[in-house]
Design an enzyme around this catalytic site. Structure first.
Site, mmCIF file in Angstrom:
data_model
loop_
_atom_site.group_PDB
_atom_site.id
_atom_site.type_symbol
_atom_site.label_atom_id
_atom_site.label_comp_id
_atom_site.label_asym_id
_atom_site.label_seq_id
_atom_site.Cartn_x
_atom_site.Cartn_y
_atom_site.Cartn_z
ATOM 1 N N ASP A 40 0.712 -1.075 0.024
ATOM 2 C CA ASP A 40 -0.117 0.368 0.040
ATOM 3 C C ASP A 40 1.193 1.340 0.474
ATOM 4 O OD1 ASP A 40 -2.098 1.853 0.049
ATOM 5 O OD2 ASP A 40 -3.224 0.753 1.972
HETATM 6 C C1 NOJ Z 1 -4.163 3.738 0.237
HETATM 7 C C2 NOJ Z 1 -5.199 3.128 -0.158
HETATM 8 O O1 NOJ Z 1 -5.035 2.476 1.597
HETATM 9 C C3 NOJ Z 1 -5.329 2.415 -0.673
HETATM 10 O O2 NOJ Z 1 -6.723 1.440 -0.383
HETATM 11 C C4 NOJ Z 1 -5.259 2.742 -2.376
HETATM 12 O O3 NOJ Z 1 -5.447 1.714 -3.275
HETATM 13 C C5 NOJ Z 1 -4.367 3.444 -1.942
HETATM 14 N N1 NOJ Z 1 -4.099 4.265 -1.216
HETATM 15 C C6 NOJ Z 1 -3.991 4.474 -3.889
HETATM 16 O O4 NOJ Z 1 -4.952 5.301 -3.759
#
Ligand code: NOJ
Length: 765
Positions: free
Chosen positions: A284
């Site tokens: 993430d």
């Molecule tokens: C953080 C989020 O937790 C995740 O779900 C998301 O895909 C990413 N950012 C990218 O935007």
């Protein structure tokens, strides 16, 4: 040079159509050979470059990003959703870089893309797999035509804690329902051929157990027994893997003390060895560096080492793989094999996406670019409305207040009645609020000049400076909440005056969409104060109230429920939401949604979920209540149980019958029930099958959903619904984490929600 080497080399040099066809028709073996040939020609720096997933944002200019791509130092990007922006990046990768390896373009395509469908929690409330499939197919096609190759979805985190803002982004509390949806989402985002021009790769997330963050506080720790994890939280991830998801995003939380991002058990033992996952893993956002804050890495170098060794292939918003891996490889702390394993998966994803055969397959030709990315004709309004209607859940309908007649005067009040941005819900950045149909617009569209709508905002969504500050920061350059400068009393007075002239009040109350989002955890699940004050004032008028809820999680609405004549849960219903809600309010569509989450009476009841384990001192009707598992100030039962939802017609259930009172291992028995539409209108309902294992080697849930069927019945029509029950439906993870069906008594329950059920039992021999 053998034929494959030649193929790899030539594909690397120029993307001629004849070769494209060749590559497409190759088998898994030739894919492996193609990739290994390519990898032989890559330098260490080029390999490390593939591991970097870069966010398109203020940190680097487009020129800098293109130069990095030309140098082979980026594997893919996210957050750029326009063909004309992505084309020069692909040009840099395939025309200027040494090996001409294409990049991919990713984005959070969560519930629709240019057209917002209802939020995921709403989609789940449809219990309609065909509708959910439609939403995924449309989202994939719209995203692909915007040059995207990959989505960071579906999010299949089971959550039992509505304080968690990302409840809105998932499909609810039940492992079986979420698993069914996970399968449908992956199959329809990716299609049968991932290389097709209208398909994108699914990256299921957040692996794992992110929905169980302690206290519902985002990014918090998860500490959980392995049996609970296997039984209740892991199945949807597994379902997404089994459905062929090309990617997996690793969660931000730690699991029993080990951050997911550095969790070898999670990514290697469970995901790859036990489940046979063959795709790409991505961290993430910034998660590799966060290993320092988790307290398991002393610096970036150690963080990068832990992450790649545990199995993070791509580092999202990378600052650390690019910086630290060269040194780690040189010192031998990270092996060539560790690096190659990651690179192979990333190239494999690009191969499956068809990007080696044609890196422009989703970008298309400049001449075909839409003149206006946001053009109305690029939207898919009809399916969005069709799907949205199915996600609305009728929670109360006293004295048949609904459907409303298309006549007289309606007072439409509430801060969400005409708030286009909130219709879209969170994670809908490619959709435009200006294209969303609000409830106000939806009512006007439905009524024309047949009836009068008097609109008054009545209250701001919240006046709490802390919440307003939070929402303002979320919005970036967008205005998340429009604050009316009038005093609360002036706004209420206007609304009450409108109500005084009306036959009925439609009150659109709930949360701003940003209140149900990433990092949007709440300790209080009431409708915000100014809206409650508005509700009280409306109630005092004595006019019938139809409460239209807009929210991304269960709210504690006991007071408003008691004070309303009808309540419709509409979540955040998307671009066509206002029309869909109007369809239901006026009876042009008979509501059929069922709750995919329990609605608690108060936050004190959280975690709230129907499939809890049996306890030694349960509260049993008719038995003494002292020294029982209960709160002394609140009853145990929820405000609304999982699976609940009304219709404008009535359904009755016959007794349940089983084809046998015993079941041999390996055999199946049938549970049958007759469902009758006893009302005056055609309508759909969801027949739900629950099973309880009465005595087992571990305490088992009081009931668990094992199957369901949604069916349409004409007035007076009766249908028999039959469910097969075999060992699969009876298995659970025992103390050794083996899936077993243990002999003994099982109760079978069938109902139109999880509480009001017909029951029979049988014995597994
Ligand atoms: C953080 C989020 O937790 C995740 O779900 C998301 O895909 C990413 N950012 C990218 O935007």
């Amino acid at each position: 040079m053998n034929k494959l080497c030649l193929l790899g080399l030539v594909v690397g040099l120029a993307f001629q159509p004849a070769l494209a066809a060749d590559v497409k028709s190759t088998t898994a073996q030739t894919k492996a050979a193609f990739i290994s040939d390519l990898m032989k020609r890559m330098t260490v720096e080029e390999k490390i470059g593939q591991l970097r997933l870069i966010s398109i944002g203020p940190e680097m200019t487009h020129e800098q990003i293109q130069d990095e791509m030309a140098a082979g130092r980026i594997g893919g990007t996210f957050n750029s959703v326009i063909r004309a922006e992505n084309r020069p990046m692909q040009d840099a990768a395939v025309k200027r870089s040494r090996l001409k390896i294409p990049v991919f373009f990713a984005f959070d395509v969560i519930h629709g893309h240019r057209t917002a469908f209802p939020i995921s929690l709403g989609l789940a409330a449809s219990w309609d797999m065909a509708a959910i499939a439609t939403s995924a197919r449309v989202a994939a096609a719209e995203a692909a035509s915007d040059s995207l190759d990959m989505t960071f979805g579906p999010m299949v985190d089971v959550s039992r804690d509505p304080r968690w803002g990302r409840t809105s982004e998932g499909f609810g509390e039940d492992p079986y329902l979420v698993s069914r949806i996970a399968t449908v989402m992956v199959e329809n985002l990716q299609g049968k051929d991932l290389a097709a021009k209208d398909k994108i790769m699914a990256t299921m997330k957040h692996f794992a157990v992110y929905g169980a963050v302690e206290g519902g506080r985002d990014y918090n720790v998860v500490d959980m027994s392995m049996t609970r994890m296997y039984q209740d939280y892991l199945p949807p991830y597994r379902a997404a893997v089994d459905a062929g998801a090309g990617g997996v995003m690793i969660a931000l939380n730690s699991i029993n003390g080990v951050p997911a991002t550095s969790n070898t058990w999670l990514m290697q033992d469970l995901l790859r060895k036990d489940w046979g996952f063959k795709g790409v893993t991505v961290s993430d956002h910034g998660a590799v560096l966060e290993l320092i804050r988790h307290g398991v890495a002393k610096d970036g170098r150690e963080a990068a080492k832990l992450a790649i060794k545990a199995g993070i292939d791509m580092s999202m918003n990378d600052k650390v793989y690019g910086k630290e891996l060269p040194g780690l490889l040189k010192s031998g702390e990270v092996s060539q094999r560790d690096l190659d394993n990651a690179v192979r998966e990333i190239l494999g994803a690009k191969y499956d996406l068809g990007l080696f055969a044609d890196p422009y397959r989703r970008i298309g030709q400049a001449a075909d670019d839409p003149a206006d990315t946001y053009a109305e004709e690029r939207l898919s309004r009809a399916p969005a409305r069709e799907v949205a209607r199915k996600t609305l859940v009728l929670l109360k309908n006293q004295n048949q207040t609904l459907p409303l007649k298309k006549q007289g005067t309606i007072a439409l009040v509430g801060p969400l009645a005409d708030a286009p941005i909130d219709m879209l819900g969170s994670w809908s950045a490619a959709a435009r609020s200006g294209q969303a149909v609000t409830l106000r617009a939806g009512l006007n569209n439905a009524l024309g000049d047949k009836a009068q709508v008097l609109y008054a905002k009545g209250a701001n969504v919240t006046d709490n400076p802390q919440i307003l500050h939070f929402l303002a920061n979320l919005g970036g350059d967008r205005e998340e909440v429009e604050i009316d400068p009038r005093t609360p009393q002036q706004m209420i007075d206007e609304a009450v005056a409108a109500a005084g002239k009306a036959d009925v009040i439609v009150a659109a109350l709930g949360e701003a969409r940003g209140m149900s989002h990433e990092s949007a955890s709440r300790t209080n699940l009431n409708i915000p104060e100014p809206q409650r004050a508005l509700f009280d004032a409306l109630k005092a008028t004595g006019k019938p109230i139809v409460l239209v809820l807009m929210n991304g999680r269960p709210l504690t609405i006991a007071k408003e429920l008691a004070g309303s004549d009808a309540v419709l849960e509409t979540w955040f219903s998307g671009t066509e939401g206002g029309n869909a809600i109007a369809d239901v309010l006026f009876g042009d569509y008979n509501p059929s949604g069922k709750l995919p989450v329990t609605f608690p009476r108060s936050v004190g009841q959280i975690p709230s979920y129907y499939n809890h384990l049996s306890v030694g001192r349960p509260v049993v009707p008719g038995e003494p209540t002292d020294y029982r598992s209960q709160y002394f100030d609140e009853e145990n039962s929820p405000l609304f149980p999982f699976g609940f939802g009304l219709s404008y017609t009535d359904f009755s259930l016959s007794d349940l019958s089983l084809s046998s009172t015993t079941l041999k291992k390996g055999a199946k028995l049938q549970a049958s029930i007759r469902v009758k539409n006893t009302g005056q209108r055609a309508g759909e309902t969801v027949v739900q099958l629950y099973i309880r294992d009465v005595a087992a080697s571990l305490a088992r849930p009081v009931k668990e959903l094992k199957n369901f069927r949604k069916l349409m019945l004409a007035p007076g029509e009766e249908q028999t619904v039959t469910f097969d029950i075999g060992e699969n439906e009876l298995k659970f993870f025992n103390a050794q984490l083996k899936a077993v069906a243990e002999p003994g008594e099982f109760k079978v329950q069938v109902g139109l929600d999880s509480q009001a059920v017909k029951e029979q039992s049988f014995e597994l021999l």
